[in-house]
Scaffold this motif. Structure first.
Motif, short mmCIF file in Angstrom:
data_model
loop_
_atom_site.label_atom_id
_atom_site.label_comp_id
_atom_site.label_asym_id
_atom_site.label_seq_id
_atom_site.Cartn_x
_atom_site.Cartn_y
_atom_site.Cartn_z
N ASP A 146 -5.41 7.10 -4.64
CA ASP A 146 -5.84 6.27 -3.52
C ASP A 146 -5.66 4.80 -3.87
O ASP A 146 -5.69 4.43 -5.05
N ARG A 203 -7.04 1.25 -1.83
CA ARG A 203 -7.71 0.70 -0.64
C ARG A 203 -7.97 -0.79 -0.84
O ARG A 203 -8.36 -1.21 -1.92
N ARG A 222 0.80 -1.23 0.00
CA ARG A 222 0.00 0.00 0.00
C ARG A 222 0.83 1.28 0.00
O ARG A 222 0.63 2.16 -0.84
N TYR A 246 -10.05 -4.17 0.74
CA TYR A 246 -11.19 -4.52 1.56
C TYR A 246 -11.38 -6.04 1.62
O TYR A 246 -11.29 -6.72 0.59
#
Length: 99
Positions: free
Chosen positions: A37, A39, A26, A41
């Protein structure tokens, strides 16, 4: 802007390793030129599903990511863990507003 949504499937046992690999990349990915960005999950309703949402300033920035060492490293770790082919959907988008 380019938005990429990546859906991955692993076994429930292998999902923590997949998440750890993505989480470990990341900071490097977020530091790449053009990254807005990144992300990761874990699905709340499916213990085998992982989703990654990327936002990139433009297609050349995303293309540079796809040819990066971080992408290659993640692929080498994730491919053996996957139980189905990954699905990547890519969208052109314009930011209307941030509220």
């Amino acid at each position: 802007m380019l938005i990429a949504v990546l859906d991955l499937r692993t076994t429930a046992t292998d999902r923590p390793a997949a998440l750890a690999q993505l989480d470990g990349e990341r900071n490097e990915i977020r530091a790449m030129r053009g990254n807005l960005d990144f992300r990761v999950y874990a699905a709340r309703d499916d213990e085998e599903a992982v989703a990654v949402i990327h936002e990139w300033a433009d297609e050349p920035s995303f293309a540079a990511y796809l040819s990066s060492h971080a992408f290659a490293r993640s692929g080498a770790v994730l491919r053996p863990l996957l139980t189905a082919p990954p699905v990547s959907r890519r969208f052109h988008a314009d930011l209307l507003e941030t509220v």
